[in-house]
Design a protein around this motif. Structure first.
Motif, PDB file in Angstrom:
ATOM      1  N   SER A 485       0.166 -10.623  10.413  1.00  0.00           N
ATOM      2  CA  SER A 485      -0.509 -11.122   9.213  1.00  0.00           C
ATOM      3  C   SER A 485      -1.889 -11.630   9.598  1.00  0.00           C
ATOM      4  O   SER A 485      -2.172 -11.879  10.777  1.00  0.00           O
ATOM      5  N   LYS A 486      -2.739 -11.781   8.604  1.00  0.00           N
ATOM      6  CA  LYS A 486      -4.066 -12.328   8.855  1.00  0.00           C
ATOM      7  C   LYS A 486      -3.948 -13.817   9.164  1.00  0.00           C
ATOM      8  O   LYS A 486      -3.052 -14.496   8.677  1.00  0.00           O
ATOM      9  N   PHE A 487      -4.883 -14.280   9.974  1.00  0.00           N
ATOM     10  CA  PHE A 487      -4.899 -15.693  10.350  1.00  0.00           C
ATOM     11  C   PHE A 487      -6.307 -16.225  10.163  1.00  0.00           C
ATOM     12  O   PHE A 487      -7.288 -15.557  10.492  1.00  0.00           O
ATOM     13  N   LYS A 488      -6.396 -17.444   9.627  1.00  0.00           N
ATOM     14  CA  LYS A 488      -7.695 -18.073   9.390  1.00  0.00           C
ATOM     15  C   LYS A 488      -7.652 -19.502   9.897  1.00  0.00           C
ATOM     16  O   LYS A 488      -6.750 -20.266   9.565  1.00  0.00           O
ATOM     17  N   THR A 489      -8.634 -19.851  10.738  1.00  0.00           N
ATOM     18  CA  THR A 489      -8.685 -21.199  11.287  1.00  0.00           C
ATOM     19  C   THR A 489      -9.235 -22.171  10.255  1.00  0.00           C
ATOM     20  O   THR A 489      -9.723 -21.773   9.187  1.00  0.00           O
ATOM     21  N   GLU A 494     -11.613 -15.790  11.316  1.00  0.00           N
ATOM     22  CA  GLU A 494     -10.480 -14.945  10.968  1.00  0.00           C
ATOM     23  C   GLU A 494     -10.003 -14.154  12.172  1.00  0.00           C
ATOM     24  O   GLU A 494     -10.796 -13.744  13.022  1.00  0.00           O
ATOM     25  N   LYS A 497      -2.601 -12.543  13.439  1.00  0.00           N
ATOM     26  CA  LYS A 497      -1.448 -13.310  13.912  1.00  0.00           C
ATOM     27  C   LYS A 497      -0.255 -12.375  14.050  1.00  0.00           C
ATOM     28  O   LYS A 497       0.135 -11.696  13.099  1.00  0.00           O
ATOM     29  N   TYR A 499       3.758 -12.489  15.190  1.00  0.00           N
ATOM     30  CA  TYR A 499       4.806 -13.466  15.426  1.00  0.00           C
ATOM     31  C   TYR A 499       6.160 -12.813  15.242  1.00  0.00           C
ATOM     32  O   TYR A 499       6.287 -11.759  14.603  1.00  0.00           O
ATOM     33  N   VAL A 520      -2.159 -15.093  18.504  1.00  0.00           N
ATOM     34  CA  VAL A 520      -3.288 -15.114  17.580  1.00  0.00           C
ATOM     35  C   VAL A 520      -4.484 -14.542  18.314  1.00  0.00           C
ATOM     36  O   VAL A 520      -4.861 -15.036  19.382  1.00  0.00           O
ATOM     37  N   LEU A 550      -1.185 -24.290  15.849  1.00  0.00           N
ATOM     38  CA  LEU A 550      -1.904 -23.271  15.082  1.00  0.00           C
ATOM     39  C   LEU A 550      -2.884 -23.900  14.085  1.00  0.00           C
ATOM     40  O   LEU A 550      -3.991 -23.383  13.889  1.00  0.00           O
ATOM     41  N   ASN A 551      -2.486 -25.004  13.485  1.00  0.00           N
ATOM     42  CA  ASN A 551      -3.373 -25.654  12.506  1.00  0.00           C
ATOM     43  C   ASN A 551      -4.575 -26.326  13.166  1.00  0.00           C
ATOM     44  O   ASN A 551      -5.530 -26.693  12.479  1.00  0.00           O
TER      45      ASN A 551
END
Length: 560
Positions: A485-489, A494, A497, A499, A520, A550-551
């Protein structure tokens, strides 16, 4: 003629429409405002600040919204200044300034910025900025060795407060147990009298009878009741254990029987005196007899004398009887101590059980169990976390432990190969593993790629993710199930991800255990960045740590 007039009218209408449209368009433009963007310098050194200024001219009724956040990528916004407002007649001149910078040399383009004026969107012009490298003269610049690692004292935290609270509670419970159970309490007057030998107790009772007011008030019934109780109580304890409940005749008969059996050396005259006084007391209590007060005093002295005679008539206790008496007293003391121990253990167990139930109800019994018995991931989660930047360009991340650098040796002849830096806590086989990896391509490779593959597609993160999965599979992982999936900080960068779950060998054993993994991936012009977290499955503490890690990830947003 009519046709010519009709054409003339249509032409006039069209001209009027064009004029009105132009008028309203110009009116709308000037009523909403004009936008202009400038920078104070087109060339700065690495890390220096360039001031980006947006100037808007609007009327006093218009609402203006300026860009915020990381909208200036690839430049980084380091400061957003307050809006400077100047009023001229019925219009406002608004000036908004931003402080921008960049830490890598090159020519960068500040993209167009969107400004909202009312419900209309306006865009500024894009501007170019050159970031120059800082030239260092190594012949004049002093070079120094890397400073050694400095030991930093870890803050003690607030654990001492909880320890102090626990000690206070334990001290309070201990004091209450000592005060109510173990403390040797002062004896009351009745308890002190009860501990006296029967003879001393009888003598004391006679003295207390003398101090009473029975004779002064001519209360002979009460006087004789106490007098006969004293002699009966003494006989009950030392001669005949049913003296208190026997009638006068029964008691006298028992005394004669004991005398005849040589069990007590009491004379006939002594038995007769006791019988006489007991029968006189019966007459006073039941037949309403009223003897003289002087006779009552004589009877008191007689009882006093007979108590002495009974004591002398009693045989001396044998050594066996003395030993039995000593054992009886020791047994009584032992029972009292055992009772105190059982009561103390019961109270402490009840308090501990109540405390466990209370904490279990509030925090969960699993959490309480892990707190008491210990749980490695719980200790990591509740420990002091460290937020640090790793690699160049930096990946900012919060972890339960500091990630240690993993040295990558440089192969001779491959100095111009991509540079890899890795920071890690634990290994894939440990209970919890975190690593941050950065792959940076040299500037020469980047320039060559730019010239030869200007139109080449971006780095395929999906393909890199698949290679990472193949890598962990080569290290012994089995049954890998992966999702992407896409991941955004938090700061807008961007990435991808990956998992899922897998089975990996346990440390020191070939037995497989269930685990979760998260990869990531991020990419920029010449950098590939990767964050890996491997944790045990069905572990709430590990899941919370993964989410927190991750956050916390931050890095520069991807350049466009």
């Amino acid at each position: 003629m009519k046709i010519i007039q009709s054409n003339i009218k249509n032409e006039i209408k069209q001209n009027i429409t064009i004029v009105l449209f132009s008028f309203f368009a110009l009116f709308s433009l000037f009523s909403f405002g004009q936008v202009k963007a400038t920078i104070d310098s087109t060339s700065i050194k690495i890390g220096a600040q360039v001031t980006y200024k947006i100037e808007v001219d609007v009327d006093t009724t218009s609402l203006v919204i300026f860009p915020e956040g990381q909208a200036f990528s690839p430049m980084e916004m380091i400061e957003s200044y307050t809006i400077d407002t100047t009023k001229k007649n019925d219009r406002y001149n608004l000036i908004k300034k931003y402080g921008l910078t960049q830490f890598d040399s090159g020519v960068y383009t500040i993209p167009k910025q969107k400004i909202l004026i009312g419900s209309k969107e306006f865009y500024s012009d894009s501007l170019k900025v050159e970031i120059r490298e800082i030239v260092v003269d190594t012949t004049k610049q002093g070079l120094y060795d890397i400073k050694p690692i400095i030991q930093v004292e870890k803050s003690i935290g607030d654990w001492w407060k909880y320890l102090l609270l626990v000690l206070l509670i334990v001290a309070l419970v201990g004091f209450l147990l000592w005060w109510f159970i173990w403390r040797v309490k002062p004896l009351s007057e009745e308890e002190e009298i009860a501990l006296l030998p029967p003879y001393d107790r009888a003598k004391l009772a006679l003295r207390q009878l003398d101090e009473s007011s029975y004779l002064q008030n001519e209360n002979l019934k009460g006087y004789y009741s106490d007098l006969t109780f004293i002699i009966r109580k003494y006989l009950d304890e030392k001669v005949y254990d049913r003296a208190l409940e026997s009638t006068t005749d029964e008691l006298v008969s028992r005394l004669n029987l004991l005398k005849d059996g040589n069990q007590i050396e009491l004379s006939k005259n002594d038995i007769r005196n006791i019988e006489t006084i007991l029968k006189r007391a019966d007459l006073v209590k039941f037949a309403k007899g009223t003897p003289d007060i002087a006779l009552a005093e004589i009877d008191r002295n007689t009882i006093d004398l007979e108590i002495d005679n009974v004591k002398e008539a009693l045989p001396e206790p044998t050594e066996e009887e003395k030993l039995l008496d000593k054992q009886y007293k020791e047994d009584q003391e032992r029972r009292k101590k055992t009772k105190k121990v059982v009561l103390t253990v019961g109270i402490v167990a009840f308090l501990l059980l109540g405390t466990l139930v209370g904490f279990g109800y509030k925090y969960g019994f699993g959490y309480v169990k892990d707190t008491i018995l210990g749980h490695e991931n719980k200790e990591l989660l509740e420990g002091e976390w460290i937020t640090s930047a790793y690699g160049v360009p930096p990946v900012i991340i919060a972890t339960p432990k500091v990630l240690k650098r993993i040295e990558t040796p440089v192969v001779d002849g491959q100095e111009d190969a991509p540079k890899s830096t890795s920071f890690s806590y634990g290994t894939m086989l440990d209970v919890f593993h975190v690593s941050v990896n950065t792959l940076q391509f040299p500037k020469q490779m980047r320039e060559a790629a730019t010239q030869e593959q200007a139109n080449a597609p971006e780095v395929d993160l999906v393909e890199i993710s698949e290679k990472a999965l193949q890598e962990i599979e080569s290290k012994g992982a089995k049954n890998i199930v992966a999702l992407k999936s896409k991941f955004k900080t938090v700061n807008g960068a961007e990435g991808l991800k990956t998992y899922g779950t897998m089975n990996i060998p346990s440390l020191g054993s070939d037995k497989l255990r269930e685990a979760k993994f998260v990869f990531v991936l991020f990419t920029a012009e010449n950098v590939l960045q990767q964050v890996i977290v491997i944790s045990p499955e069905d572990d709430a503490y590990a899941d919370e740590m993964v989410e927190r890690i991750l956050n916390s990830i931050e890095l520069n947003p991807k350049t466009e």
